[in-house]
Design an enzyme around this catalytic site. Structure first.
Site, PDB file in Angstrom:
ATOM      1  N   HIS A 230      34.598  15.467  50.363  1.00  0.00           N
ATOM      2  CA  HIS A 230      34.341  14.636  49.190  1.00  0.00           C
ATOM      3  C   HIS A 230      34.416  13.152  49.502  1.00  0.00           C
ATOM      4  CE1 HIS A 230      35.393  18.134  46.211  1.00  0.00           C
ATOM      5  NE2 HIS A 230      34.478  18.454  47.099  1.00  0.00           N
TER       6      HIS A 230
ATOM      7  N   ASP B  80      37.634  19.177  50.338  1.00  0.00           N
ATOM      8  CA  ASP B  80      38.008  18.153  49.362  1.00  0.00           C
ATOM      9  C   ASP B  80      37.887  16.782  50.042  1.00  0.00           C
ATOM     10  OD1 ASP B  80      39.381  16.697  47.225  1.00  0.00           O
ATOM     11  OD2 ASP B  80      39.967  18.664  46.493  1.00  0.00           O
TER      12      ASP B  80
END
Ligand SMILES: *[C@@H]1O[C@H](CO)[C@@H](O)[C@H](O)[C@H]1NC(C)=O
Length: 400
Positions: free
Chosen positions: A249, A226
């Site tokens: 991310h 993430d």
């Protein structure tokens, strides 16, 4: 002759004074050393060492002297969610020196609903030097990916309502959920940290900060599934420098504006970072919902993109599953955001994507020496509801 005697007397006197000073001083500030193994921890990787941590914290907390809790080399199973509460601590200088590896239980159900594995609440002056925290999250990730009902998982380390925190040289592996979380903190220095988890692991943010001021994150390497670093509401004076991000991310401000009343994000510097194969580079993201939140005075500087999907992105229309936002627009006001010396390659044709709120346009957005390519040609830019300007040698294609 006389001078000689006087001089030796002086020497003796000085010696006595020094000794006295040393003895008195030692009693006042003698550091307490606490060895986890002497409190029953076992470095065999099989015996639960939770109790030794709890005992060590109690001793350190009740001491008025600076205290060091030493975890020698070896593997230590920590089967329980530990809470280090500082509310009634006499001590304002507790260091963990961790030479070993702390291992979470392999069965994710043991900690899956516990919230946090190592939780520091209301502490002042806590430092962690070194240490490998192995969250053993793979089982939970597989459960989540299978679509079965799974517990949310535990954050590996969380500091809440705390101040004067140092995290130095720590490694966090395979967390079930977030790796490191600072919430409600003042004056935090995280340096030389390493975070590593699979690029396919869900919700395993590297470092999350929110409701905090004076946080510095430097010289850190984060690969995860993430956000490498996620920045929530209520942030001021945040400094992020020299981060290697990927997989992951990227570095994200948001999601913001889920709530109507929300503190803003102000004065953030993100500099000298690289993004390798990440989903985003630097992102600002808000829900498409009413809110009085804001993002103000952010500098992105000296960033290198190596095949980031969205190197520079502002998205104010976040609405997962189209629930709670359709027909609404974001109330989050984004202003005074500078992108300076950002270069490298985008994995998609659009290198710069601003999709701002139709109610409150993004304002004072500056692009200064932004050079992004897509397949060796200048990458495109799109600007929706964005007011800004382009400086320096940024490519043409002024989208403002
Ligand atoms: C902004 O934050 C930095 C630390 O990141 C701090 O040194 C500086 O004083 C802050 N600026 C303002 C105007 O508060």
């Amino acid at each position: 002759m006389e001078t000689k005697v006087t001089s030796s007397l002086t020497h003796v006197l000085i010696f006595v004074l020094f000794t006295l000073f040393f003895v008195v001083n030692r009693q006042l500030v003698a550091a307490t050393n606490i060895n986890l193994v002497s409190l029953g921890a076992k470095s065999d990787g099989l015996t639960d060492s939770s109790r030794a941590f709890t005992s060590a914290w109690k001793i350190a907390c009740e001491s008025r002297n600076p205290s060091t809790i030493l975890v020698p080399q070896g593997r230590y199973l920590v089967n329980k969610a530990l809470v280090f509460n500082g509310r009634n601590c006499k001590n304002k200088a507790i260091s963990f020196v961790i030479r070993g590896t702390l291992v979470a239980p392999a069965d994710f159900r043991v900690l899956g609903n516990a919230g946090t594995w190592f939780s520091f609440d209301d502490v002042t002056g806590v430092s962690i030097f070194g240490g490998v925290f192995d969250g053993q999250g793979a089982g939970l990730w597989a459960c989540k990916r299978s679509g079965k009902t799974c517990p949310p998982g535990a954050t590996t380390i969380r500091f809440s309502n705390s101040m004067n925190i140092v995290v130095n040289g720590l490694t966090s592996l395979n967390s079930q959920l977030y790796h490191i979380d600072f919430d409600g903190c003042k004056e935090v220095k995280a340096e030389g940290v390493q975070v590593s988890a699979s690029g396919a692991s869900p919700n395993t943010d590297g470092i999350h900060v929110q409701h905090s001021t004076g946080v510095t994150i430097m010289n850190t390497k984060i690969g995860t599934g993430d956000d490498c670093i996620s920045i929530g509401a209520g942030i001021s004076n945040l400094w992020i420098e020299n981060i290697a991000c990927g997989p992951g991310h990227g570095i994200s401000i948001g999601s913001l504006g889920k709530e109507l009343n929300e503190p803003g994000v102000v004065n953030v510097t993100i500099k000298s970072c690289t993004f390798v194969g990440t989903k985003n580079g630097v992102r600002i993201k808000s829900w498409g919902r009413p809110s009085n939140g804001f993002v103000r005075h952010v500098l992105f500087q000296h960033l290198t993109m190596v095949n980031a999907q969205n190197p520079i992105i502002i998205n104010q229309n976040y609405c997962p599953n189209e629930r709670g936002c359709p027909g609404k627009v974001s109330g989050v006001r984004i202003t005074d955001i500078t992108y300076q010396d950002i270069h490298g390659a985008s994995r998609t044709p659009i290198g710069v994507k601003f999709d701002c709120s139709s109610k409150y346009h993004c304002t004072n957005i500056k692009l200064n020496d932004v050079h992004l390519t897509y397949r060796n040609k200048p990458a495109g830019k799109t600007c929706i509801n964005t007011v800004g300007s382009i400086f320096g040698s940024s490519q043409p294609n002024n989208c403002f």
